[in-house]
Design an enzyme around this catalytic site. Structure first.
Site, short mmCIF file in Angstrom:
data_model
loop_
_atom_site.label_atom_id
_atom_site.label_comp_id
_atom_site.label_asym_id
_atom_site.label_seq_id
_atom_site.Cartn_x
_atom_site.Cartn_y
_atom_site.Cartn_z
CE LYS A 81 26.11 -104.91 59.30
NZ LYS A 81 25.16 -105.97 58.94
CE1 TYR A 103 38.22 -94.57 90.93
CE2 TYR A 103 38.14 -95.37 88.68
CZ TYR A 103 38.15 -94.32 89.58
OH TYR A 103 38.13 -93.03 89.14
C1 LIG Z 1 25.83 -107.00 58.39
C2 LIG Z 1 25.28 -107.77 57.24
C3 LIG Z 1 26.11 -108.53 56.39
C4 LIG Z 1 27.60 -108.71 56.64
O1 LIG Z 1 27.82 -109.77 57.56
P1 LIG Z 1 29.29 -110.31 57.90
O2 LIG Z 1 29.02 -111.50 58.73
O3 LIG Z 1 29.99 -109.24 58.66
O4 LIG Z 1 29.95 -110.62 56.60
C5 LIG Z 1 25.54 -109.12 55.29
N1 LIG Z 1 24.21 -109.01 55.05
C6 LIG Z 1 23.38 -108.32 55.84
C7 LIG Z 1 21.94 -108.24 55.51
C8 LIG Z 1 23.89 -107.69 56.97
O5 LIG Z 1 23.06 -107.01 57.77
#
Ligand SMILES: *Cc1c(COP(=O)(O)O)cnc(C)c1O
Length: 395
Positions: free
Chosen positions: A57, A287
């Protein structure tokens, strides 16, 4: 594809084969060898009955979703997890055929049409959502059943049906036409903390829900609970699939999990020096003159700034690597540029590569270092690099 050793000089990316050094002011390097290594380390760590879902994702945590998906699938992952429908479509359009689970919620007819069309696998979080899916698929007169993943809330208080109503929920989905239960899963709230009390309670609730479902005469096809942290903490959390994000990108979810398996950071952030100058004692830098030169020093201007995702809150607090040596960033980080004190390195040249995150020689700056300075987590650092930075894959 470039070898990392070849990087200085000319850099290639997906849009263009060759860039003169001045047109490639800054870039994110993605080490596909390290990515493949991490996936292999994880797969070897799992028992043969457990499959790996690579969570890609948010553009694979900023690493570039299609390239990452191709590599992880070649290296042993069987499933992909994304948050949204457009993220999944991007993978399908990139030629990815593997099962893709949408971990976020989907409700609208447009989303459901896209899920059916692109053969995606949604998460079902509530009886209401299950009914909407079934009705819309009925209206579409959709032929084969859509594989769905039932989400239970065992203590995260985010998506999912309360674990105590799991039996009724699963029974409803089972009876609805056009839906086929592909898995039942939940998500852990505290897997990265040293104290496992809450995680154990969530595990117990998940087990209780599954026992209830089985007692109703339903055999759950596939179960999953673990993210990266849980996978590295306790094998009894592995079930049939682990959903790993952070670990495949080579970072540890917590310091106490660093010795479980070996991981290599995949992402490196590089930029080039665009100007070098000498400033006299008392000269203000950037800045608001938040840095005043205490002595004469050599200053290098680097072509990267907060619009690329280098957090402005790291001003005067971060370091960078040049020729394998650490140097300090000085003055306020600006939108497109920042300054370094390169006095300790003789004869620094315009066009030289600076590593802001990653490795040079024996020195390393990790997303964990930034996260600690900023009082956040490495996940947020990785996702923070903007698309003005080309992603350059190296082996
Ligand atoms: C993002 C996510 C993961 C992955 O989590 P990590 O800590 O990066 O391994 C697993 N399960 C769900 C439902 C997620 O949203």
């Amino acid at each position: 594809m470039l070898s990392r050793k070849q990087t200085p000089g000319v850099v290639s990316n997906q849009q263009c084969d060759t860039y003169a050094w001045f047109s490639q002011r800054a870039w994110v390097e993605i080490d596909l060898g390290a990515l493949s290594y991490n996936v292999q380390q994880l797969v070897q760590f799992l028992s043969p009955r457990t499959q790996l879902m690579a969570v890609v994702k948010a553009d694979a945590y900023g690493h570039g979703a299609v390239t990452v998906a191709q590599t992880v699938l070649q290296s042993g992952a069987s499933w992909l997890g994304v948050a949204t429908v457009p993220e999944a479509i991007q993978l399908r359009e990139g030629g990815i055929k593997a099962p893709i689970v949408i971990l976020g919620a989907t409700h609208t007819p447009e989303q459901i049409h896209a899920i059916a069309h692109w053969k995606l696998q949604p998460t079902l979080c509530s009886p209401k959502q299950a009914l909407v899916f079934s009705n819309i698929l009925e209206e579409m007169n959709y032929g084969s059943p859509v594989p769905v993943h039932i989400k239970l809330d065992t203590g995260m208080s985010r998506l999912g049906t309360n674990w105590q109503q799991a039996g009724e929920f699963v029974q409803l989905v089972q009876r609805l036409p056009h839906l086929a239960i592909a898995s039942i899963y939940s998500h852990l709230a505290t897997a990265d903390s040293f104290d496992t009390t809450v995680m154990k309670e969530q595990h117990r609730r998940f087990e209780e829900a599954i026992a209830h479902i089985k007692a109703m005469g339903i055999q759950p096809p596939c179960l999953h609970l673990a993210n990266s942290a849980a996978a590295l903490t306790d094998r009894s959390l592995h079930y049939d699939i682990i959903r790993a994000g952070l670990a495949i990108y080579g970072l540890y979810p917590a310091p106490h999990l660093q010795n479980v398996i070996d991981l290599k950071p995949v992402l490196q952030l590089n930029a080039r020096i665009t100007q070098v100058k000498t400033i006299s004692p008392g000269t203000g830098v950037s800045y608001n003159h938040q840095f005043i030169a205490p002595r004469e020093l050599r200053l290098a201007v680097v072509g990267i700034g907060y619009a690329d995702g280098v957090p402005r809150n790291l001003s005067n607090k971060m370091q960078a690597l040049i020729r394998g040596q650490r140097v300090s960033q000085i003055g306020t980080i600006t939108m497109d540029q920042l300054m370094l004190d390169v006095s300790a390195i003789p004869n620094v040249q315009e066009g030289e590569v600076v590593t802001l995150l990653g490795e040079q020689g024996n020195e390393q700056i990790s997303a964990d270092d930034w996260a600690e300075q900023l009082n956040t987590i490495s996940w947020e650092i990785l996702c923070g690099f903007k698309h003005r930075l080309p992603r350059v894959a190296v082996m």
